[in-house]
Write a protein that holds these residues in place. Structure first.
Motif, PDB file in Angstrom:
ATOM      1  N   ASP A 119       0.829  -1.209   0.000  1.00  0.00           N
ATOM      2  CA  ASP A 119       0.000   0.000   0.000  1.00  0.00           C
ATOM      3  C   ASP A 119       0.859   1.253   0.000  1.00  0.00           C
ATOM      4  O   ASP A 119       0.553   2.230  -0.677  1.00  0.00           O
ATOM      5  N   GLU A 120       1.943   1.226   0.769  1.00  0.00           N
ATOM      6  CA  GLU A 120       2.857   2.368   0.851  1.00  0.00           C
ATOM      7  C   GLU A 120       3.968   2.299  -0.190  1.00  0.00           C
ATOM      8  O   GLU A 120       4.704   3.268  -0.370  1.00  0.00           O
ATOM      9  N   GLY A 121       4.107   1.143  -0.855  1.00  0.00           N
ATOM     10  CA  GLY A 121       5.166   0.977  -1.847  1.00  0.00           C
ATOM     11  C   GLY A 121       6.550   0.984  -1.227  1.00  0.00           C
ATOM     12  O   GLY A 121       7.458   1.636  -1.722  1.00  0.00           O
ATOM     13  N   ARG A 122       6.708   0.213  -0.132  1.00  0.00           N
ATOM     14  CA  ARG A 122       7.992   0.183   0.588  1.00  0.00           C
ATOM     15  C   ARG A 122       8.405  -1.257   0.876  1.00  0.00           C
ATOM     16  O   ARG A 122       7.572  -2.134   1.056  1.00  0.00           O
ATOM     17  N   ILE A 123       9.728  -1.438   0.946  1.00  0.00           N
ATOM     18  CA  ILE A 123      10.296  -2.733   1.335  1.00  0.00           C
ATOM     19  C   ILE A 123      11.529  -2.480   2.191  1.00  0.00           C
ATOM     20  O   ILE A 123      12.252  -1.499   1.975  1.00  0.00           O
ATOM     21  N   THR A 124      11.744  -3.351   3.151  1.00  0.00           N
ATOM     22  CA  THR A 124      12.983  -3.385   3.926  1.00  0.00           C
ATOM     23  C   THR A 124      13.531  -4.795   3.781  1.00  0.00           C
ATOM     24  O   THR A 124      12.839  -5.766   4.084  1.00  0.00           O
ATOM     25  N   ALA A 125      14.766  -4.895   3.266  1.00  0.00           N
ATOM     26  CA  ALA A 125      15.376  -6.203   3.010  1.00  0.00           C
ATOM     27  C   ALA A 125      16.787  -6.223   3.590  1.00  0.00           C
ATOM     28  O   ALA A 125      17.325  -5.184   3.978  1.00  0.00           O
ATOM     29  N   VAL A 165       7.435  -6.838  -7.886  1.00  0.00           N
ATOM     30  CA  VAL A 165       6.646  -8.066  -8.058  1.00  0.00           C
ATOM     31  C   VAL A 165       5.530  -8.137  -7.019  1.00  0.00           C
ATOM     32  O   VAL A 165       4.375  -8.432  -7.343  1.00  0.00           O
ATOM     33  N   LYS A 166       5.859  -7.877  -5.758  1.00  0.00           N
ATOM     34  CA  LYS A 166       4.833  -7.949  -4.707  1.00  0.00           C
ATOM     35  C   LYS A 166       3.735  -6.912  -4.938  1.00  0.00           C
ATOM     36  O   LYS A 166       2.557  -7.190  -4.690  1.00  0.00           O
ATOM     37  N   MET A 167       4.092  -5.736  -5.424  1.00  0.00           N
ATOM     38  CA  MET A 167       3.083  -4.715  -5.689  1.00  0.00           C
ATOM     39  C   MET A 167       2.174  -5.138  -6.838  1.00  0.00           C
ATOM     40  O   MET A 167       0.970  -4.905  -6.793  1.00  0.00           O
ATOM     41  N   MET A 168       2.728  -5.775  -7.865  1.00  0.00           N
ATOM     42  CA  MET A 168       1.891  -6.268  -8.965  1.00  0.00           C
ATOM     43  C   MET A 168       0.915  -7.326  -8.464  1.00  0.00           C
ATOM     44  O   MET A 168      -0.249  -7.326  -8.823  1.00  0.00           O
ATOM     45  N   GLU A 182      16.344  -0.104   2.295  1.00  0.00           N
ATOM     46  CA  GLU A 182      15.014   0.506   2.428  1.00  0.00           C
ATOM     47  C   GLU A 182      14.683   1.149   1.100  1.00  0.00           C
ATOM     48  O   GLU A 182      15.299   2.141   0.707  1.00  0.00           O
ATOM     49  N   ALA A 183      13.723   0.548   0.396  1.00  0.00           N
ATOM     50  CA  ALA A 183      13.344   1.021  -0.937  1.00  0.00           C
ATOM     51  C   ALA A 183      11.919   1.542  -0.924  1.00  0.00           C
ATOM     52  O   ALA A 183      11.063   1.033  -0.199  1.00  0.00           O
ATOM     53  N   LYS A 184      11.694   2.551  -1.748  1.00  0.00           N
ATOM     54  CA  LYS A 184      10.361   3.128  -1.916  1.00  0.00           C
ATOM     55  C   LYS A 184      10.069   3.230  -3.402  1.00  0.00           C
ATOM     56  O   LYS A 184      10.894   3.711  -4.171  1.00  0.00           O
ATOM     57  N   MET A 185       8.900   2.742  -3.794  1.00  0.00           N
ATOM     58  CA  MET A 185       8.455   2.859  -5.172  1.00  0.00           C
ATOM     59  C   MET A 185       7.864   4.252  -5.331  1.00  0.00           C
ATOM     60  O   MET A 185       6.883   4.605  -4.679  1.00  0.00           O
ATOM     61  N   ASN A 186       8.479   5.054  -6.181  1.00  0.00           N
ATOM     62  CA  ASN A 186       8.035   6.431  -6.365  1.00  0.00           C
ATOM     63  C   ASN A 186       6.972   6.572  -7.440  1.00  0.00           C
ATOM     64  O   ASN A 186       6.092   7.424  -7.332  1.00  0.00           O
ATOM     65  N   LYS A 187       7.060   5.714  -8.485  1.00  0.00           N
ATOM     66  CA  LYS A 187       6.120   5.846  -9.599  1.00  0.00           C
ATOM     67  C   LYS A 187       6.079   4.548 -10.385  1.00  0.00           C
ATOM     68  O   LYS A 187       7.106   3.922 -10.619  1.00  0.00           O
ATOM     69  N   ILE A 188       4.870   4.156 -10.787  1.00  0.00           N
ATOM     70  CA  ILE A 188       4.685   2.999 -11.668  1.00  0.00           C
ATOM     71  C   ILE A 188       3.770   3.451 -12.792  1.00  0.00           C
ATOM     72  O   ILE A 188       2.681   3.978 -12.548  1.00  0.00           O
ATOM     73  N   LYS A 189       4.237   3.244 -14.031  1.00  0.00           N
ATOM     74  CA  LYS A 189       3.426   3.652 -15.172  1.00  0.00           C
ATOM     75  C   LYS A 189       3.797   2.810 -16.384  1.00  0.00           C
ATOM     76  O   LYS A 189       4.972   2.719 -16.740  1.00  0.00           O
ATOM     77  N   ARG A 190       2.821   2.132 -16.967  1.00  0.00           N
ATOM     78  CA  ARG A 190       2.978   1.333 -18.186  1.00  0.00           C
ATOM     79  C   ARG A 190       4.198   0.417 -18.163  1.00  0.00           C
ATOM     80  O   ARG A 190       5.020   0.435 -19.058  1.00  0.00           O
ATOM     81  N   GLY A 191       4.317  -0.358 -17.118  1.00  0.00           N
ATOM     82  CA  GLY A 191       5.404  -1.326 -17.027  1.00  0.00           C
ATOM     83  C   GLY A 191       6.759  -0.748 -16.644  1.00  0.00           C
ATOM     84  O   GLY A 191       7.758  -1.454 -16.674  1.00  0.00           O
ATOM     85  N   LYS A 215       9.838   3.530 -11.053  1.00  0.00           N
ATOM     86  CA  LYS A 215      10.915   4.396 -10.564  1.00  0.00           C
ATOM     87  C   LYS A 215      10.930   4.282  -9.052  1.00  0.00           C
ATOM     88  O   LYS A 215       9.897   4.415  -8.396  1.00  0.00           O
ATOM     89  N   SER A 216      12.130   4.026  -8.506  1.00  0.00           N
ATOM     90  CA  SER A 216      12.248   3.819  -7.063  1.00  0.00           C
ATOM     91  C   SER A 216      13.503   4.492  -6.531  1.00  0.00           C
ATOM     92  O   SER A 216      14.421   4.826  -7.284  1.00  0.00           O
ATOM     93  N   SER A 217      13.521   4.659  -5.219  1.00  0.00           N
ATOM     94  CA  SER A 217      14.714   5.160  -4.540  1.00  0.00           C
ATOM     95  C   SER A 217      15.040   4.208  -3.399  1.00  0.00           C
ATOM     96  O   SER A 217      14.147   3.643  -2.776  1.00  0.00           O
ATOM     97  N   VAL A 218      16.352   4.014  -3.170  1.00  0.00           N
ATOM     98  CA  VAL A 218      16.807   3.048  -2.167  1.00  0.00           C
ATOM     99  C   VAL A 218      17.939   3.659  -1.348  1.00  0.00           C
ATOM    100  O   VAL A 218      18.823   4.312  -1.899  1.00  0.00           O
ATOM    101  N   GLU A 219      17.876   3.414  -0.050  1.00  0.00           N
ATOM    102  CA  GLU A 219      18.998   3.720   0.830  1.00  0.00           C
ATOM    103  C   GLU A 219      19.429   2.419   1.479  1.00  0.00           C
ATOM    104  O   GLU A 219      18.599   1.578   1.813  1.00  0.00           O
ATOM    105  N   THR A 220      20.744   2.283   1.667  1.00  0.00           N
ATOM    106  CA  THR A 220      21.304   1.088   2.287  1.00  0.00           C
ATOM    107  C   THR A 220      22.028   1.500   3.562  1.00  0.00           C
ATOM    108  O   THR A 220      22.810   2.445   3.549  1.00  0.00           O
ATOM    109  N   PHE A 221      21.751   0.750   4.629  1.00  0.00           N
ATOM    110  CA  PHE A 221      22.283   1.083   5.954  1.00  0.00           C
ATOM    111  C   PHE A 221      23.116  -0.065   6.505  1.00  0.00           C
ATOM    112  O   PHE A 221      22.834  -1.226   6.248  1.00  0.00           O
TER     113      PHE A 221
END
Length: 150
Positions: free
Chosen positions: A30-36, A75-78, A114-123, A126-132
């Protein structure tokens, strides 16, 4: 939701030695976030040559691991919007921007992505990721990925 290594292998086509995400700690579609997580160990093959007397994880592999975490999120968001994945298609890297490697990563470190999906459009995603490591940012980047037939 958490994912173990077997569940990650069901999502990503990567395998040893190129599967660089060990565990997903949380996915929020829902928030378009993942922590791995990636556990960096002394027996990683790349440490044999990078560098034998002072092992440092190559920056390109940190970036690849960040991209893999983002791919899992895509993939999980799809799946969360009931879109069916086509086995002939993959999320492939289409662009990388604003890459910063701020600190060396060494054996014994635990990378948290920590990644955030910023935009999804027609396949395209765009995402941003920070690594800690230990709460400190060691790398960051923005990714563009495409869901394409291979």
């Amino acid at each position: 939701m958490q994912l173990n290594i077997q569940q990650i292998k069901e999502i990503l086509p990567h395998r040893y030695p190129f599967l660089l995400v060990d565990k997903v700690l949380e996915v929020d579609c829902d928030e378009g976030r993942i922590t791995a997580q990636k556990n960096v160990t002394a027996n990683e093959e790349f440490f044999n040559g990078h560098f034998p007397k002072q092992p440092i994880m190559p920056g390109v592999l940190i970036v690849e691991a960040m991209a893999q975490a983002t791919g899992i999120l895509g993939v999980k968001m799809m799946h969360s919007v009931n879109e069916q994945l086509d086995e002939k298609k993959l999320f492939v890297l289409a662009g990388i921007d604003k890459v910063r490697i701020k600190k060396p990563v060494v054996p014994g470190d635990i990378l948290i992505f920590e990644a955030k999906m910023n935009k999804i459009k027609r396949g395209m995603c765009k995402s941003s990721v920070e690594t800690f490591v230990d709460g400190e940012v060691v790398a960051s980047a923005e990714f563009l990925a495409a869901y394409r037939e291979m």
